[in-house]
Structures are given as structure tokens and as C-alpha cells.
Design a protein around this motif. Structure first.
Motif, PDB file in Angstrom:
ATOM      1  N   ASN A 177       0.819  -1.215   0.000  1.00 21.75           N
ATOM      2  CA  ASN A 177       0.000   0.000   0.000  1.00 21.75           C
ATOM      3  C   ASN A 177       0.854   1.267   0.000  1.00 21.75           C
ATOM      4  OD1 ASN A 177      -2.463  -1.442   0.158  1.00 21.75           O
ATOM      5  ND2 ASN A 177      -2.146  -1.748   2.365  1.00 21.75           N
ATOM      6  N   GLN A 178       2.165   1.107  -0.128  1.00 15.64           N
ATOM      7  CA  GLN A 178       3.053   2.274  -0.121  1.00 15.64           C
ATOM      8  C   GLN A 178       2.721   3.189  -1.309  1.00 15.64           C
ATOM      9  OE1 GLN A 178       7.080   1.185   0.721  1.00 15.64           O
ATOM     10  NE2 GLN A 178       7.936   3.159   0.082  1.00 15.64           N
ATOM     11  N   THR A 179       2.706   4.487  -1.073  1.00 17.70           N
ATOM     12  CA  THR A 179       2.321   5.439  -2.113  1.00 17.70           C
ATOM     13  C   THR A 179       3.504   6.330  -2.486  1.00 17.70           C
ATOM     14  OG1 THR A 179       1.538   7.031  -0.465  1.00 17.70           O
ATOM     15  CG2 THR A 179      -0.080   5.483  -1.342  1.00 17.70           C
ATOM     16  N   GLN A 180       3.350   7.006  -3.618  1.00 12.68           N
ATOM     17  CA  GLN A 180       4.359   7.938  -4.138  1.00 12.68           C
ATOM     18  C   GLN A 180       5.755   7.314  -4.142  1.00 12.68           C
ATOM     19  OE1 GLN A 180       2.921  11.597  -1.770  1.00 12.68           O
ATOM     20  NE2 GLN A 180       3.867  12.515  -3.588  1.00 12.68           N
ATOM     21  N   VAL A 181       5.819   6.076  -4.617  1.00  6.90           N
ATOM     22  CA  VAL A 181       7.113   5.387  -4.682  1.00  6.90           C
ATOM     23  C   VAL A 181       7.875   5.929  -5.889  1.00  6.90           C
ATOM     24  CG1 VAL A 181       8.278   3.172  -4.936  1.00  6.90           C
ATOM     25  CG2 VAL A 181       6.209   3.338  -3.545  1.00  6.90           C
ATOM     26  N   GLY A 182       8.907   6.704  -5.617  1.00  9.62           N
ATOM     27  CA  GLY A 182       9.700   7.296  -6.690  1.00  9.62           C
ATOM     28  C   GLY A 182      10.804   6.378  -7.171  1.00  9.62           C
ATOM     29  N   GLU A 183      11.300   5.508  -6.276  1.00 10.83           N
ATOM     30  CA  GLU A 183      12.415   4.640  -6.638  1.00 10.83           C
ATOM     31  C   GLU A 183      12.249   3.257  -6.034  1.00 10.83           C
ATOM     32  OE1 GLU A 183      15.972   7.973  -6.981  1.00 10.83           O
ATOM     33  OE2 GLU A 183      16.017   6.568  -5.307  1.00 10.83           O
ATOM     34  N   SER A 184      12.644   2.254  -6.809  1.00  9.32           N
ATOM     35  CA  SER A 184      12.856   0.909  -6.284  1.00  9.32           C
ATOM     36  C   SER A 184      14.325   0.592  -6.490  1.00  9.32           C
ATOM     37  CB  SER A 184      11.991  -0.120  -7.008  1.00  9.32           C
ATOM     38  OG  SER A 184      12.331  -1.428  -6.586  1.00  9.32           O
ATOM     39  N   TRP A 185      15.069   0.488  -5.391  1.00 13.01           N
ATOM     40  CA  TRP A 185      16.467   0.097  -5.483  1.00 13.01           C
ATOM     41  C   TRP A 185      16.490  -1.421  -5.593  1.00 13.01           C
ATOM     42  CZ3 TRP A 185      20.349   3.421  -2.243  1.00 13.01           C
ATOM     43  CH2 TRP A 185      20.127   4.772  -2.515  1.00 13.01           C
ATOM     44  N   GLU A 186      16.857  -1.901  -6.750  1.00  8.83           N
ATOM     45  CA  GLU A 186      16.785  -3.322  -7.080  1.00  8.83           C
ATOM     46  C   GLU A 186      17.979  -4.098  -6.526  1.00  8.83           C
ATOM     47  OE1 GLU A 186      14.146  -4.816  -9.471  1.00  8.83           O
ATOM     48  OE2 GLU A 186      13.421  -3.221  -8.162  1.00  8.83           O
ATOM     49  N   ILE A 187      19.171  -3.578  -6.744  1.00 10.54           N
ATOM     50  CA  ILE A 187      20.400  -4.218  -6.276  1.00 10.54           C
ATOM     51  C   ILE A 187      21.301  -3.101  -5.777  1.00 10.54           C
ATOM     52  CG2 ILE A 187      22.391  -5.637  -6.905  1.00 10.54           C
ATOM     53  CD1 ILE A 187      20.681  -6.930  -9.087  1.00 10.54           C
ATOM     54  N   SER A 188      21.571  -3.099  -4.471  1.00 10.95           N
ATOM     55  CA  SER A 188      22.286  -1.975  -3.867  1.00 10.95           C
ATOM     56  C   SER A 188      23.250  -2.448  -2.793  1.00 10.95           C
ATOM     57  CB  SER A 188      21.299  -0.977  -3.247  1.00 10.95           C
ATOM     58  OG  SER A 188      21.966  -0.054  -2.409  1.00 10.95           O
ATOM     59  N   ASP A 189      24.455  -1.858  -2.818  1.00 17.14           N
ATOM     60  CA  ASP A 189      25.433  -2.057  -1.749  1.00 17.14           C
ATOM     61  C   ASP A 189      25.780  -0.708  -1.115  1.00 17.14           C
ATOM     62  OD1 ASP A 189      27.072  -3.591  -0.119  1.00 17.14           O
ATOM     63  OD2 ASP A 189      28.790  -3.498  -1.468  1.00 17.14           O
ATOM     64  N   VAL A 190      24.866   0.268  -1.243  1.00 22.37           N
ATOM     65  CA  VAL A 190      25.059   1.569  -0.605  1.00 22.37           C
ATOM     66  C   VAL A 190      24.906   1.395   0.905  1.00 22.37           C
ATOM     67  CG1 VAL A 190      24.120   3.913  -0.357  1.00 22.37           C
ATOM     68  CG2 VAL A 190      24.261   2.865  -2.631  1.00 22.37           C
ATOM     69  N   PRO A 191      25.860   1.893   1.687  1.00 24.84           N
ATOM     70  CA  PRO A 191      25.753   1.733   3.152  1.00 24.84           C
ATOM     71  C   PRO A 191      24.417   2.249   3.688  1.00 24.84           C
ATOM     72  CG  PRO A 191      27.937   2.548   2.573  1.00 24.84           C
ATOM     73  CD  PRO A 191      27.125   2.557   1.301  1.00 24.84           C
ATOM     74  N   GLY A 192      23.749   1.410   4.474  1.00 20.76           N
ATOM     75  CA  GLY A 192      22.433   1.757   5.004  1.00 20.76           C
ATOM     76  C   GLY A 192      21.292   1.331   4.095  1.00 20.76           C
ATOM     77  N   ASP A 193      21.606   1.001   2.849  1.00 19.10           N
ATOM     78  CA  ASP A 193      20.590   0.548   1.882  1.00 19.10           C
ATOM     79  C   ASP A 193      21.092  -0.695   1.153  1.00 19.10           C
ATOM     80  OD1 ASP A 193      18.211   2.291   1.843  1.00 19.10           O
ATOM     81  OD2 ASP A 193      19.625   3.890   1.385  1.00 19.10           O
ATOM     82  N   GLU A 194      21.563  -1.670   1.926  1.00 15.89           N
ATOM     83  CA  GLU A 194      22.072  -2.904   1.318  1.00 15.89           C
ATOM     84  C   GLU A 194      20.911  -3.839   0.975  1.00 15.89           C
ATOM     85  OE1 GLU A 194      23.029  -1.802   4.341  1.00 15.89           O
ATOM     86  OE2 GLU A 194      25.205  -1.447   4.323  1.00 15.89           O
ATOM     87  N   SER A 195      20.908  -4.335  -0.250  1.00 11.53           N
ATOM     88  CA  SER A 195      19.861  -5.266  -0.683  1.00 11.53           C
ATOM     89  C   SER A 195      19.952  -6.584   0.075  1.00 11.53           C
ATOM     90  CB  SER A 195      19.988  -5.536  -2.185  1.00 11.53           C
ATOM     91  OG  SER A 195      19.717  -4.369  -2.924  1.00 11.53           O
ATOM     92  N   ILE A 196      18.774  -7.179   0.342  1.00 10.41           N
ATOM     93  CA  ILE A 196      18.668  -8.461   1.048  1.00 10.41           C
ATOM     94  C   ILE A 196      18.302  -9.556   0.049  1.00 10.41           C
ATOM     95  CG2 ILE A 196      17.496  -9.720   2.901  1.00 10.41           C
ATOM     96  CD1 ILE A 196      19.032  -7.352   3.965  1.00 10.41           C
ATOM     97  N   VAL A 197      19.052 -10.655   0.072  1.00  9.17           N
ATOM     98  CA  VAL A 197      18.761 -11.793  -0.817  1.00  9.17           C
ATOM     99  C   VAL A 197      17.379 -12.347  -0.497  1.00  9.17           C
ATOM    100  CG1 VAL A 197      19.472 -14.106  -1.540  1.00  9.17           C
ATOM    101  CG2 VAL A 197      21.214 -12.366  -1.022  1.00  9.17           C
ATOM    102  N   ALA A 198      16.588 -12.602  -1.550  1.00  9.57           N
ATOM    103  CA  ALA A 198      15.194 -13.029  -1.366  1.00  9.57           C
ATOM    104  C   ALA A 198      14.983 -14.521  -1.646  1.00  9.57           C
ATOM    105  CB  ALA A 198      14.279 -12.201  -2.278  1.00  9.57           C
ATOM    106  N   ASN A 199      15.970 -15.209  -2.206  1.00  9.75           N
ATOM    107  CA  ASN A 199      15.736 -16.602  -2.627  1.00  9.75           C
ATOM    108  C   ASN A 199      16.910 -17.504  -2.255  1.00  9.75           C
ATOM    109  OD1 ASN A 199      17.424 -15.300  -4.619  1.00  9.75           O
ATOM    110  ND2 ASN A 199      17.079 -17.043  -5.978  1.00  9.75           N
ATOM    111  N   GLY A 200      16.603 -18.786  -2.136  1.00 10.81           N
ATOM    112  CA  GLY A 200      17.651 -19.794  -1.997  1.00 10.81           C
ATOM    113  C   GLY A 200      18.314 -19.845  -0.631  1.00 10.81           C
ATOM    114  N   ALA A 201      19.445 -20.550  -0.577  1.00 11.72           N
ATOM    115  CA  ALA A 201      20.134 -20.835   0.684  1.00 11.72           C
ATOM    116  C   ALA A 201      20.675 -19.576   1.348  1.00 11.72           C
ATOM    117  CB  ALA A 201      21.273 -21.822   0.427  1.00 11.72           C
ATOM    118  N   ASP A 202      20.934 -18.519   0.575  1.00 13.79           N
ATOM    119  CA  ASP A 202      21.496 -17.290   1.136  1.00 13.79           C
ATOM    120  C   ASP A 202      20.433 -16.237   1.452  1.00 13.79           C
ATOM    121  OD1 ASP A 202      24.365 -17.831   1.173  1.00 13.79           O
ATOM    122  OD2 ASP A 202      24.196 -17.950  -1.006  1.00 13.79           O
ATOM    123  N   ALA A 203      19.162 -16.609   1.385  1.00 10.43           N
ATOM    124  CA  ALA A 203      18.079 -15.654   1.679  1.00 10.43           C
ATOM    125  C   ALA A 203      18.285 -15.050   3.061  1.00 10.43           C
ATOM    126  CB  ALA A 203      16.719 -16.350   1.606  1.00 10.43           C
ATOM    127  N   GLY A 204      18.093 -13.727   3.143  1.00 14.63           N
ATOM    128  CA  GLY A 204      18.251 -13.024   4.408  1.00 14.63           C
ATOM    129  C   GLY A 204      19.595 -12.344   4.573  1.00 14.63           C
TER     130      GLY A 204
END
Length: 322
Positions: free
Chosen positions: A29-56
Motif C-alpha cells: 500500500n506504499q504510495t508515491q514510490v519514486g524509486e525501487s532500489w533493485e540491487i544496492s550495496d550503498v551503506p544503510g541501503d544494502e539489498s537483502i537476498v530473497a531466494n535460496g540458501a542465502d536468503a536473508g
């Protein structure tokens, strides 16, 4: 290793629209989403693995654990153990501020950061969508500062009407801004250093104008004037079309209606697919199969030797690597 998907990092913004949630088939239900960071290693905005043995695990942990097997041996050394690219979808319902990014040398000196060279692929656009890229006339640094002060800086910028499939390469130092009605896939160096040049005198909810970085940006700008800042290419079905090759990434677009085999045996890099239309299944040389649909991105580790892509009818995606 196996192909990795990540949980998107959704960012609501003052200028954001409502296209990203349905485009990515998300239940949110999030609104006014200007950006989806798909793959990121920016400090504080590190992407989380969503699938497989390394999920999380987050991307920083993944690079620390798998090193060159994930990013490529040369990339691991070159980028000091950091993941070198940031992948985003951007939905602009209003004009974004006019910006410039410093190059590696200046960013390292001032911010201990990589610079930011980037590219845009227009996924979708309203009838009146536009963006700005590059200078339309020669100006000096002092003239530049004066044009910001007297609100005429837009008179010195190239303004483009855009349509889906348009591509713009933005080396560090090029003035740019995403305009209203633009829905874009962005590939960039892992850096969050942005100099805000001009914000149309807009005020926030507290009545304040946002800070401008006139002095910082003055010597970060490349004042070279070019005839055309758009990347011109000829779309083709069922064969690779290279869009951008630079020291930071190589990006190719694929528009497939039939099965294609990809050979990465000579490549010492991860590979990312960013899907804009349709869907496909992708199988690697170890037999791992992953689905990919519009709005999704997937990271194939550097250990991947080959991929077989089978479209479900039709699929369009960007391939990028370092």
C-alpha cells in the motif's frame, strides 16, 4: 553459487508516482514510490537476498563471503570488496531537481566515495514526458553560477521529449534531470553523491527550499557541449544490441521471442538482467533455473559460465556487467 533475487528497497518521494508497485507485481500500500532500489550495496541501503540458501543475507555480506566468485576476481580487487553497481527503477510524477555527480577523483577527495557515472533506459513515458541531459550552449563556471542565481539555468540545458526505449548515457560531470512522466531503469556506479544544482524554487511541507550545491557543483561539471546526448541505436529482435560500454559497465538490450544461449565463459564479472517487458525462464550451466518477469532484476554470479533464456512469448531485458 546460484542466481540471486533481492527484496526491493522502495523509496517514497515528493515527486514519486504510482507505477512501480503494479509494475513489480508487489502487494504493497506504499504510495508515491519514486524509486525501487533493485540491487544496492550503498551503506544503510544494502539489498537483502530473497531466494535460496542465502536468503536473508545482505549484498555486503555476500561479497565478503563469496568475493571474486560473486563479483569477478578483477572486480573484487578493483572495487576493494564493494559491489560496484546500483540498479534502480525510477517513476517521476514531477520534475526531479537538476543535478550533477562528481567523477571518481573528485568524489574520493571530497567524500571518500566512488563517483557516479550512470545510464537511463526509458521503460515507459507519458505523452508529454521529458528529461534534461547536457548543456545546450557553452557557458563558463561563473556564468553557470549566475544562471542558477537568476533562475535561468534551464535555458542552458538540452530538454528531450522521450519515449519507451530511449537511452541516455550520463558520464560523471554531465548535468541532468529526470522530468515528469518518465519511468526509467537506471544503472549507475555504487555512489550516493549528488550535487543539487537547481530545484525550481520548490518548498517542502515546512516552507523551506532545499539546499543547492552551487560551489561544489561548479568544478564537478563537464562544460563540453555536444550536438546530441541521446544514445542512438537500432532495435533488433533475437540478437544482442549493445547500448553502452564504459569503464564502469557494459549494457546490452535483448528483445527475444525465441530461445537464446548466452556464453559468459570468458567474462570475469557478475551479470545482471533487468526485465522491462514480458517474462522468461533462465537456466545456468549448473542446472539452476530462475523465472524473470517485468519489474524484476536478477544477479548471476561470476561463476556463471553460460545461460539459456527461454521467453514466455516475448521478453525484453537489459544485461549489464563490469
Amino acid at each position: 553459487m546460484y542466481p540471486l533475487k533481492f527484496q526491493p528497497i522502495l523509496k517514497s518521494t515528493l515527486w514519486g508516482g504510482e507505477k512501480i508497485i503494479p509494475f513489480k507485481h508487489l502487494d504493497s500500500n506504499q504510495t508515491q514510490v519514486g524509486e525501487s532500489w533493485e540491487i544496492s550495496d550503498v551503506p544503510g541501503d544494502e539489498s537483502i537476498v530473497a531466494n535460496g540458501a542465502d536468503a536473508g543475507k545482505n549484498l555486503t555480506q555476500m561479497v565478503n563471503e563469496y568475493k571474486g566468485a560473486l563479483v569477478g576476481e578483477a572486480n573484487y580487487k578493483r572495487f576493494n570488496g564493494k559491489f560496484p553497481l546500483l540498479i534502480k527503477f525510477i517513476d517521476a510524477q514531477q520534475d526531479l531537481s537538476i543535478q550533477v555527480h562528481p567523477n571518481d577523483e573528485l568524489a574520493m577527495k571530497r567524500h571518500n566515495s566512488m563517483g557516479k557515472t550512470e545510464m537511463w533506459y526509458v521503460v515507459d513515458a507519458t505523452a508529454d514526458a521529458h528529461l534534461r541531459s547536457g548543456l545546450s550552449k557553452a557557458i563558463t563556471p561563473d556564468e553557470y553560477a549566475q544562471m542558477i542565481a537568476d533562475n535561468t539555468i534551464c535555458d542552458a540545458l538540452k530538454d528531450y521529449s522521450i519515449k519507451p526505449g530511449d537511452v541516455f548515457f550520463l558520464p560523471a560531470g554531465r548535468i541532468h534531470s529526470i522530468g515528469a512522466g518518465s519511468f526509467i531503469a537506471e544503472i549507475q556506479q555504487t555512489s550516493n553523491v549528488t550535487y543539487r544544482i537547481y530545484d525550481f524554487n520548490r518548498k517542502d511541507k515546512n516552507g523551506n527550499t532545499r539546499e543547492l550545491h552551487t560551489e561544489l557543483s561548479k568544478d564537478a561539471i563537464d562544460y563540453t557541449v555536444y550536438d546530441d546526448y541521446r544514445t542512438n541505436y537500432t532495435p533488433k529482435e533475437n540478437e544482442p544490441v549493445e547500448l553502452v560500454t564504459c569503464p564502469y559497465f557494459t549494457t546490452t538490450v535483448y528483445d527475444l521471442t525465441e530461445k537464446m544461449s548466452m556464453d559468459y565463459s570468458e567474462l570475469d564479472s557478475f551479470v545482471i538482467y533487468i526485465c522491462m517487458e514480458g517474462a522468461c525462464t533462465v537456466t545456468d550451466n549448473e542446472g539452476n533455473t530462475i523465472s524473470l518477469q517485468a519489474g524484476e532484476s536478477v544477479l548471476f554470479p561470476a561463476t556463471t559460465r553460460s545461460l539459456e533464456v527461454v521467453p514466455e512469448g516475448k521478453v525484453k531485458f537489459l544485461e549489464t556487467y563490469v
